[in-house]
Design a protein around this motif. Structure first.
Motif, mmCIF file in Angstrom:
data_model
loop_
_atom_site.group_PDB
_atom_site.id
_atom_site.type_symbol
_atom_site.label_atom_id
_atom_site.label_comp_id
_atom_site.label_asym_id
_atom_site.label_seq_id
_atom_site.Cartn_x
_atom_site.Cartn_y
_atom_site.Cartn_z
ATOM 1 N N LEU A 82 55.530 -9.170 27.263
ATOM 2 C CA LEU A 82 55.706 -7.843 27.855
ATOM 3 C C LEU A 82 55.459 -6.708 26.879
ATOM 4 N N ASN A 83 54.960 -6.996 25.706
ATOM 5 C CA ASN A 83 54.764 -5.989 24.690
ATOM 6 C C ASN A 83 53.824 -4.877 25.144
ATOM 7 N N ALA A 84 52.844 -5.185 25.963
ATOM 8 C CA ALA A 84 51.847 -4.192 26.365
ATOM 9 C C ALA A 84 52.392 -3.167 27.362
ATOM 10 N N TYR A 85 53.548 -3.416 27.947
ATOM 11 C CA TYR A 85 54.066 -2.476 28.941
ATOM 12 C C TYR A 85 54.467 -1.137 28.356
ATOM 13 N N ARG A 86 54.509 -1.019 27.075
ATOM 14 C CA ARG A 86 54.859 0.273 26.483
ATOM 15 C C ARG A 86 53.700 1.264 26.567
ATOM 16 N N PHE A 87 52.480 0.763 26.843
ATOM 17 C CA PHE A 87 51.328 1.646 26.973
ATOM 18 C C PHE A 87 51.368 2.359 28.319
ATOM 19 N N LYS A 88 51.083 3.637 28.313
ATOM 20 C CA LYS A 88 51.095 4.435 29.532
ATOM 21 C C LYS A 88 49.716 4.392 30.176
ATOM 22 N N GLU A 89 49.682 3.987 31.442
ATOM 23 C CA GLU A 89 48.428 3.933 32.187
ATOM 24 C C GLU A 89 48.596 4.740 33.467
ATOM 25 N N LYS A 90 47.511 5.304 33.941
ATOM 26 C CA LYS A 90 47.535 6.042 35.194
ATOM 27 C C LYS A 90 47.711 5.064 36.347
ATOM 28 N N LEU A 91 48.659 5.338 37.222
ATOM 29 C CA LEU A 91 48.944 4.468 38.353
ATOM 30 C C LEU A 91 47.893 4.688 39.442
ATOM 31 N N PRO A 92 47.168 3.635 39.831
ATOM 32 C CA PRO A 92 46.153 3.809 40.879
ATOM 33 C C PRO A 92 46.818 3.962 42.251
ATOM 34 N N THR A 93 46.120 4.598 43.151
ATOM 35 C CA THR A 93 46.657 4.778 44.505
ATOM 36 C C THR A 93 46.636 3.472 45.293
ATOM 37 N N ASN A 94 45.832 2.535 44.868
ATOM 38 C CA ASN A 94 45.705 1.246 45.558
ATOM 39 C C ASN A 94 46.410 0.128 44.777
ATOM 40 N N ILE A 95 47.615 0.374 44.298
ATOM 41 C CA ILE A 95 48.306 -0.567 43.420
ATOM 42 C C ILE A 95 48.462 -1.962 44.038
#
Length: 192
Positions: A24-37
């Motif tokens: 789960l280490n990568a979850y600290r990166f902020k990514e734009k949430l897509p509208t089609n999640i």
């Protein structure tokens, strides 16, 4: 988190059985949430086969596992040869061709895979190559247990750790003589 959702959406579209252990280490990166999640997918790429089996095949998308296994192969090539030439470093500790071969494999692959992350490696530092200090770096001992390697008792490992702000956040330890791979990170440690 967005890429993880896309990864799982892709897996859910498949009919192939799978057990996923995710770090789960990568979850600290902020990514734009897509509208089609719920329908967003990402290509899985090609996983690396760590161990092929009859019932279960262990694969990874983690490059450091493959790097440690490749370094272990370089070590075993020397270990299984007739004679091992031993030299001494300035601190009088032993060094062999296996140390330098394994380090060459590791440094080349880390540089190719993670070009922006510095590497502090035992043999390179002993030879005078000291990278500039950075908060994030790989700490490498390409052949931990050189004396045991020389004695041919099988008690030696390949060690690769990722250090971030003074704290080891992930690591791989591979014992090539017994074929054991250990992985560690914030969520715990695992043996393969």
């Amino acid at each position: 988190m967005t890429r993880a959702a896309g990864f799982y959406n892709t897996l859910l579209q498949s009919d192939d059985p799978a057990v996923v252990v995710e770090v789960l280490n990568a979850y600290r990166f902020k990514e734009k949430l897509p509208t089609n999640i719920g329908t967003f997918t990402v290509p899985l790429g090609v996983p690396e086969v760590l161990r092929e089996g009859c019932d279960v095949t262990v694969v990874t998308y983690g490059a450091c596992c493959r790097i440690a296994l490749d370094a272990g192969k370089a070590i075993l090539d020397v270990y299984e040869s007739e004679a091992v030439k031993v030299s001494q470093k300035d601190d009088k500790s032993p060094v062999t061709e296996a140390d330098t071969r394994a380090e060459a494999v590791i440094l080349a692959e880390l540089d190719k895979t993670f070009p922006d992350i510095a590497v502090v490696s035992e043999e390179a530092v002993a030879g005078g190559k000291k990278p500039e200090a950075r908060p994030k770096f790989f700490l490498v001992d390409p052949l931990d247990g050189t004396k045991e390697f020389i004695k041919r008792n099988g008690e030696f490992t390949v060690n690769i750790a990722l250090v971030d702000n003074g704290r080891a956040v992930a690591g791989v330890v591979f014992a090539p003589a017994i074929g054991k791979l250990y992985l560690g990170g914030p969520e715990g440690a695992f043996a393969q």
